[in-house]
Write an enzyme that holds these catalytic residues in place. Structure first.
Site, PDB file in Angstrom:
ATOM      1  N   TYR A 106       0.846  -1.188   0.000  1.00  0.00           N
ATOM      2  CA  TYR A 106       0.000   0.000   0.000  1.00  0.00           C
ATOM      3  C   TYR A 106       0.888   1.247   0.000  1.00  0.00           C
ATOM      4  O   TYR A 106       2.006   1.201  -0.503  1.00  0.00           O
ATOM      5  CB  TYR A 106      -0.994  -0.078   1.184  1.00  0.00           C
ATOM      6  CG  TYR A 106      -2.200   0.761   0.890  1.00  0.00           C
ATOM      7  CD1 TYR A 106      -3.048   0.444  -0.176  1.00  0.00           C
ATOM      8  CD2 TYR A 106      -2.466   1.907   1.617  1.00  0.00           C
ATOM      9  CE1 TYR A 106      -4.113   1.251  -0.502  1.00  0.00           C
ATOM     10  CE2 TYR A 106      -3.537   2.715   1.297  1.00  0.00           C
ATOM     11  CZ  TYR A 106      -4.356   2.391   0.238  1.00  0.00           C
ATOM     12  OH  TYR A 106      -5.405   3.201  -0.091  1.00  0.00           O
ATOM     13  N   ARG A 159      -8.336  10.813  -7.584  1.00  0.00           N
ATOM     14  CA  ARG A 159      -7.394  11.418  -6.634  1.00  0.00           C
ATOM     15  C   ARG A 159      -6.644  10.291  -5.936  1.00  0.00           C
ATOM     16  O   ARG A 159      -6.934   9.924  -4.808  1.00  0.00           O
ATOM     17  CB  ARG A 159      -8.145  12.297  -5.622  1.00  0.00           C
ATOM     18  CG  ARG A 159      -7.273  13.321  -4.950  1.00  0.00           C
ATOM     19  CD  ARG A 159      -7.336  13.233  -3.444  1.00  0.00           C
ATOM     20  NE  ARG A 159      -7.065  11.892  -2.951  1.00  0.00           N
ATOM     21  CZ  ARG A 159      -7.208  11.496  -1.696  1.00  0.00           C
ATOM     22  NH1 ARG A 159      -7.668  12.317  -0.802  1.00  0.00           N
ATOM     23  NH2 ARG A 159      -6.916  10.256  -1.308  1.00  0.00           N
ATOM     24  N   LYS A 177      -5.616  -2.158  -0.929  1.00  0.00           N
ATOM     25  CA  LYS A 177      -6.424  -1.955   0.272  1.00  0.00           C
ATOM     26  C   LYS A 177      -7.094  -3.264   0.701  1.00  0.00           C
ATOM     27  O   LYS A 177      -7.127  -3.603   1.875  1.00  0.00           O
ATOM     28  CB  LYS A 177      -7.497  -0.908  -0.048  1.00  0.00           C
ATOM     29  CG  LYS A 177      -8.084  -0.290   1.156  1.00  0.00           C
ATOM     30  CD  LYS A 177      -7.719   1.158   1.211  1.00  0.00           C
ATOM     31  CE  LYS A 177      -7.979   1.726   2.569  1.00  0.00           C
ATOM     32  NZ  LYS A 177      -7.668   3.135   2.652  1.00  0.00           N
ATOM     33  N   GLU A 248     -13.019   4.917  -2.230  1.00  0.00           N
ATOM     34  CA  GLU A 248     -11.598   5.171  -1.989  1.00  0.00           C
ATOM     35  C   GLU A 248     -11.016   6.080  -3.071  1.00  0.00           C
ATOM     36  O   GLU A 248     -11.203   5.822  -4.271  1.00  0.00           O
ATOM     37  CB  GLU A 248     -10.864   3.822  -2.005  1.00  0.00           C
ATOM     38  CG  GLU A 248      -9.401   3.901  -1.697  1.00  0.00           C
ATOM     39  CD  GLU A 248      -9.092   4.160  -0.227  1.00  0.00           C
ATOM     40  OE1 GLU A 248      -9.940   3.845   0.634  1.00  0.00           O
ATOM     41  OE2 GLU A 248      -8.018   4.694   0.064  1.00  0.00           O
ATOM     42  N   ASP A 249     -10.333   7.120  -2.654  1.00  0.00           N
ATOM     43  CA  ASP A 249      -9.588   7.991  -3.562  1.00  0.00           C
ATOM     44  C   ASP A 249     -10.426   8.589  -4.691  1.00  0.00           C
ATOM     45  O   ASP A 249      -9.995   8.650  -5.854  1.00  0.00           O
ATOM     46  CB  ASP A 249      -8.356   7.251  -4.116  1.00  0.00           C
ATOM     47  CG  ASP A 249      -7.240   7.208  -3.072  1.00  0.00           C
ATOM     48  OD1 ASP A 249      -7.478   7.683  -1.944  1.00  0.00           O
ATOM     49  OD2 ASP A 249      -6.144   6.722  -3.377  1.00  0.00           O
ATOM     50  N   ASP A 271     -13.047   5.678   3.380  1.00  0.00           N
ATOM     51  CA  ASP A 271     -11.928   5.564   4.315  1.00  0.00           C
ATOM     52  C   ASP A 271     -11.127   6.852   4.424  1.00  0.00           C
ATOM     53  O   ASP A 271     -10.626   7.188   5.496  1.00  0.00           O
ATOM     54  CB  ASP A 271     -11.003   4.412   3.913  1.00  0.00           C
ATOM     55  CG  ASP A 271      -9.926   4.198   4.954  1.00  0.00           C
ATOM     56  OD1 ASP A 271     -10.291   4.022   6.133  1.00  0.00           O
ATOM     57  OD2 ASP A 271      -8.739   4.252   4.611  1.00  0.00           O
ATOM     58  N   ASP A 272     -10.999   7.583   3.305  1.00  0.00           N
ATOM     59  CA  ASP A 272     -10.217   8.833   3.345  1.00  0.00           C
ATOM     60  C   ASP A 272     -10.833   9.814   4.338  1.00  0.00           C
ATOM     61  O   ASP A 272     -10.129  10.587   4.985  1.00  0.00           O
ATOM     62  CB  ASP A 272     -10.176   9.492   1.959  1.00  0.00           C
ATOM     63  CG  ASP A 272      -9.663   8.522   0.912  1.00  0.00           C
ATOM     64  OD1 ASP A 272      -8.608   7.928   1.140  1.00  0.00           O
ATOM     65  OD2 ASP A 272     -10.341   8.331  -0.119  1.00  0.00           O
ATOM     66  N   ASN A 411       1.094  12.750   4.107  1.00  0.00           N
ATOM     67  CA  ASN A 411       1.908  11.759   3.401  1.00  0.00           C
ATOM     68  C   ASN A 411       2.280  12.291   2.028  1.00  0.00           C
ATOM     69  O   ASN A 411       1.544  13.108   1.481  1.00  0.00           O
ATOM     70  CB  ASN A 411       1.062  10.492   3.169  1.00  0.00           C
ATOM     71  CG  ASN A 411       1.031   9.610   4.384  1.00  0.00           C
ATOM     72  OD1 ASN A 411       2.046   9.374   5.001  1.00  0.00           O
ATOM     73  ND2 ASN A 411      -0.153   9.133   4.705  1.00  0.00           N
TER      74      ASN A 411
HETATM   75  P1  NAD Z   1      -7.560  17.006   0.418  1.00  0.00           P
HETATM   76  O1  NAD Z   1      -7.035  17.347  -0.905  1.00  0.00           O
HETATM   77  O2  NAD Z   1      -8.988  16.634   0.566  1.00  0.00           O
HETATM   78  O3  NAD Z   1      -7.282  18.241   1.425  1.00  0.00           O
HETATM   79  C1  NAD Z   1      -6.102  19.008   1.483  1.00  0.00           C
HETATM   80  C2  NAD Z   1      -6.445  20.313   2.171  1.00  0.00           C
HETATM   81  O4  NAD Z   1      -5.247  21.028   2.435  1.00  0.00           O
HETATM   82  C3  NAD Z   1      -7.334  21.237   1.341  1.00  0.00           C
HETATM   83  O5  NAD Z   1      -8.337  21.750   2.164  1.00  0.00           O
HETATM   84  C4  NAD Z   1      -6.401  22.371   0.924  1.00  0.00           C
HETATM   85  O6  NAD Z   1      -7.079  23.592   0.832  1.00  0.00           O
HETATM   86  C5  NAD Z   1      -5.442  22.393   2.108  1.00  0.00           C
HETATM   87  N1  NAD Z   1      -4.166  23.016   1.746  1.00  0.00           N
HETATM   88  C6  NAD Z   1      -3.400  22.771   0.663  1.00  0.00           C
HETATM   89  N2  NAD Z   1      -2.311  23.573   0.667  1.00  0.00           N
HETATM   90  C7  NAD Z   1      -2.403  24.312   1.788  1.00  0.00           C
HETATM   91  C8  NAD Z   1      -1.590  25.343   2.354  1.00  0.00           C
HETATM   92  N3  NAD Z   1      -0.463  25.732   1.769  1.00  0.00           N
HETATM   93  N4  NAD Z   1      -1.977  25.895   3.510  1.00  0.00           N
HETATM   94  C9  NAD Z   1      -3.104  25.486   4.126  1.00  0.00           C
HETATM   95  N5  NAD Z   1      -3.924  24.536   3.629  1.00  0.00           N
HETATM   96  C10 NAD Z   1      -3.572  23.955   2.476  1.00  0.00           C
HETATM   97  O7  NAD Z   1      -6.612  15.849   0.982  1.00  0.00           O
HETATM   98  P2  NAD Z   1      -6.885  14.889   2.226  1.00  0.00           P
HETATM   99  O8  NAD Z   1      -7.505  13.609   1.778  1.00  0.00           O
HETATM  100  O9  NAD Z   1      -7.561  15.655   3.308  1.00  0.00           O
HETATM  101  O10 NAD Z   1      -5.382  14.517   2.644  1.00  0.00           O
HETATM  102  C11 NAD Z   1      -4.491  15.520   3.083  1.00  0.00           C
HETATM  103  C12 NAD Z   1      -3.194  14.888   3.579  1.00  0.00           C
HETATM  104  O11 NAD Z   1      -3.436  14.058   4.683  1.00  0.00           O
HETATM  105  C13 NAD Z   1      -2.483  14.008   2.542  1.00  0.00           C
HETATM  106  O12 NAD Z   1      -1.104  14.187   2.639  1.00  0.00           O
HETATM  107  C14 NAD Z   1      -2.832  12.621   2.972  1.00  0.00           C
HETATM  108  O13 NAD Z   1      -1.834  11.678   2.596  1.00  0.00           O
HETATM  109  C15 NAD Z   1      -2.870  12.794   4.472  1.00  0.00           C
HETATM  110  N6  NAD Z   1      -3.678  11.763   5.127  1.00  0.00           N
HETATM  111  C16 NAD Z   1      -3.102  11.015   6.104  1.00  0.00           C
HETATM  112  C17 NAD Z   1      -3.829  10.037   6.743  1.00  0.00           C
HETATM  113  C18 NAD Z   1      -3.202   9.242   7.840  1.00  0.00           C
HETATM  114  O14 NAD Z   1      -2.069   9.440   8.167  1.00  0.00           O
HETATM  115  N7  NAD Z   1      -3.895   8.334   8.457  1.00  0.00           N
HETATM  116  C19 NAD Z   1      -5.137   9.788   6.361  1.00  0.00           C
HETATM  117  C20 NAD Z   1      -5.710  10.570   5.351  1.00  0.00           C
HETATM  118  C21 NAD Z   1      -4.976  11.565   4.738  1.00  0.00           C
END
Ligand code: NAD
Length: 554
Positions: A106, A159, A177, A248-249, A271-272, A411
């Protein structure tokens, strides 16, 4: 009421194939571990070397070869080939070495595999349903070789992780997954159906790639897209009654919309959004065991305002409400910072999912000022922008809080808001830290801290298993809260003493069984279960789990 959950079909000795057909069936193949009796009974003599190996020896050999491979992508290809050849052995090594193998099967390696999907493609796995299948999706799904499916993980590839639109190449995600559903929670592989919905891609490079596996057109959107999804959902439920469908994604706007549309109609989750929320809430519960604080007294400030951030907010609010806060008061405890600054009511053109957290408060342009103004007890980074928890941010959190909660969840590692070392160093070792990407233990002033990943694979496999075992009709917020509590309860005092707010991933099957039990208990309590409640729910759940050790066929 139905009596039992869908079980994986049983193979009887009489229905087993012989000779090469047996060796070439990944569900039956044991390679050189077939016993003398089995070799006689199934006509295997001469088709393999005469010597015998145990499954343990085979697993050691797999590991030896795996570790020798020079790149993660080659490791991915190697494991995929093992999956195609010998399912039990694949799941045994995966479940016995989750720390080493999960990042290959993954994220992050699966991302690279998706980018190169057409170039490394060897054998089909899962089902591709394209927009050209409109009107015949049920017929397409009936081509699946198993009559039952317990869980579908479905993506439309728009995505993929942080890599954007990879179209039909996104298939690596549902496949990876679902491998984790089996390895981490013992969901039987025959009950797992990976699906990629191909509606085209905006990715011009892919459309021009001669090896691209999908249809070469721009994405279908609007009503035609929605009708396609609707037909798929209806068909999937008709062909596989009771199936859990995990989104997912999907891109941000579709992810929220589809979850809203289907969560009270079918058994589904994203899951996201929700799995991330479950794992983050569990981390907060564990952190509160260290600080002695109450959830209702926390103030959370998020850097990022997307699927992860608002998913966590929604679940935290629901958990706070169950502890007596009003919904309005609970929301006031969750704050978002996005690309423009603090999300507040006076801002215009806010996306719908941010609106519940757009508070009546003066606008603050940046994250550090937001910390200074709001004085949060926890900061949670989910914006995928690396290095944003600066020394100043961390020192400020440490000045405001005796034990600041710092989750750098973005990530991959290059996007992490801070490293584990920075989190501990700039808070004088007082941060309660969790990360999205793996970090090694850190020693500061003679004390060693062991940061653990707030990895979604702690939660979603158990949720899926619990939903399947109870025949849940819906997957609710209460189930995720309950899963979060169950996960936090699995964290030992020894874990907490070394700064780990999640259990070791090596205990994942045991942890998943407890999470599945918690989810199933909610389903029974809320009359959302279509299976009868067993006397011993944990025992029942555990008995459903796939065992990757070889069976004796003779
Ligand atoms: P997403 O695209 O839905 O959201 C990203 C958010 O960040 C958006 O609201 C965007 O406006 C904001 N953003 C982007 N650039 C920015 C900046 N410079 N300043 C402030 N805000 C900013 O993505 P997501 O699904 O919410 O995932 C976001 C991150 O979290 C990814 O890196 C993902 O890998 C990580 N994530 C980690 C876990 C985990 O560790 N368990 C789970 C889910 C997501």
């Amino acid at each position: 009421m139905k009596k039992q959950k869908p079980r994986a079909p049983k193979t009887t000795a009489r229905s087993l194939p012989r000779g090469l057909a047996m060796l070439q069936d990944p569900r039956l193949n044991k390679g050189m571990a077939f016993t003398e009796r089995e070799r006689d009974k199934f006509g295997l003599r001469g088709l393999m070397p005469p010597s015998l190996l145990t499954q343990k020896q085979q697993a050691e050999r797999v590991l030896e070869n795996f570790r020798r491979l020079p790149s993660d992508l080659e490791k991915f290809i190697n494991l995929a080939a093992l999956h195609d050849r010998n399912e039990a052995l694949f799941f045994r090594v995966l479940s016995e070495h989750p720390d080493e193998m999960t990042p290959i099967v993954y994220t992050p390696t699966v991302g690279l595999a998706c980018q190169k999907f057409g170039h490394i493609y060897q054998r089909p796995r899962g089902m591709f349903v394209s927009i050209r299948d409109r009107g015949r999706i049920a017929k397409v799904l009936r081509n699946w070789p198993h009559r039952k499916a317990g869980i579908i993980v479905v993506t439309d590839g728009e995505r993929i992780l942080g890599l954007g639109d990879l179209g039909a190449n996104g298939m690596g995600i549902p496949v990876g997954k679902l491998a984790l559903y089996t390895a981490c929670a013992g969901v039987h592989p025959d009950l797992c159906l990976p699906v990629t919905l191909d509606v085209g891609t905006e990715n011009e490079m892919l459309r021009a790639d001669p090896y691209y596996v999908g249809i070469r057109q721009k994405r279908v959107r609007g009503k035609a897209y929605d009708d396609f999804i609707e037909e798929f959902i209806t068909a999937a439920r008709r062909v596989f009654p009771g199936v859990v469908i995990q989104f997912e994604d999907f891109a941000n706007t579709n992810a929220f919309r589809l979850l809203r549309r289907y969560r009270n109609r079918i058994c589904t989750f994203n899951d996201d959004i929700q799995g991330t929320a479950g794992v983050a809430l569990a981390g907060i519960y564990s952190a509160l065991r260290i600080t002695g604080g109450k959830l209702a007294d926390q103030k959370l400030l998020f850097f990022g305002a997307g699927e992860a951030a608002t998913g966590i907010c929604d679940l935290v609010v629901s958990a706070m409400v169950s502890q007596g806060l009003t919904e309005a008061d609970a929301r006031r405890r969750c704050w978002l910072v996005d690309t423009q600054g603090l999300v507040v009511k006076s801002r215009t053109k806010l996306a719908e999912h941010k609106l519940p957290y757009a508070h009546d408060h003066p606008f603050v342009p940046d994250f550090l000022s937001a910390i200074q103004t709001l004085k949060p007890t926890a900061i949670i980074g989910v914006a995928a922008v690396g290095g944003t928890f600066t020394r100043k941010v961390l020192e400020t959190m440490a000045r405001i809080n005796e034990r600041p909660i710092v989750f750098a969840l973005s990530n991959p590692t290059s996007k992490a808001e801070c490293t584990a070392e920075e989190a501990y160093r700039w808070t004088g070792g007082r941060a309660i830290f969790a990360c999205g990407s793996p970090f090694d233990p850190v020693t500061i002033d003679g004390k060693t801290y062991v940061p653990r990943q707030g990895n979604n694979s702690y939660v979603f496999p158990g949720v899926g298993l619990g939903a399947i075992a109870s025949g849940a009709r819906h997957i609710t917020d209460e189930m995720f809260s309950s899963a979060a509590h169950a996960l936090a309860r699995q964290v030992t005092e020894a874990d907490l003493a070394q700064g780990s707010i999640y259990p070791a991933l090596t205990r994942i099957r045991e942890v998943s069984a407890h999470i599945a039990t918690a989810v199933a208990e909610v389903a029974y309590k809320r009359k959302l279960a279509s299976a009868r409640k067993p006397l011993d729910v944990l025992g029942h759940v555990t008995s459903q789990m796939y065992d990757p050790h070889y069976r004796d066929f003779a």
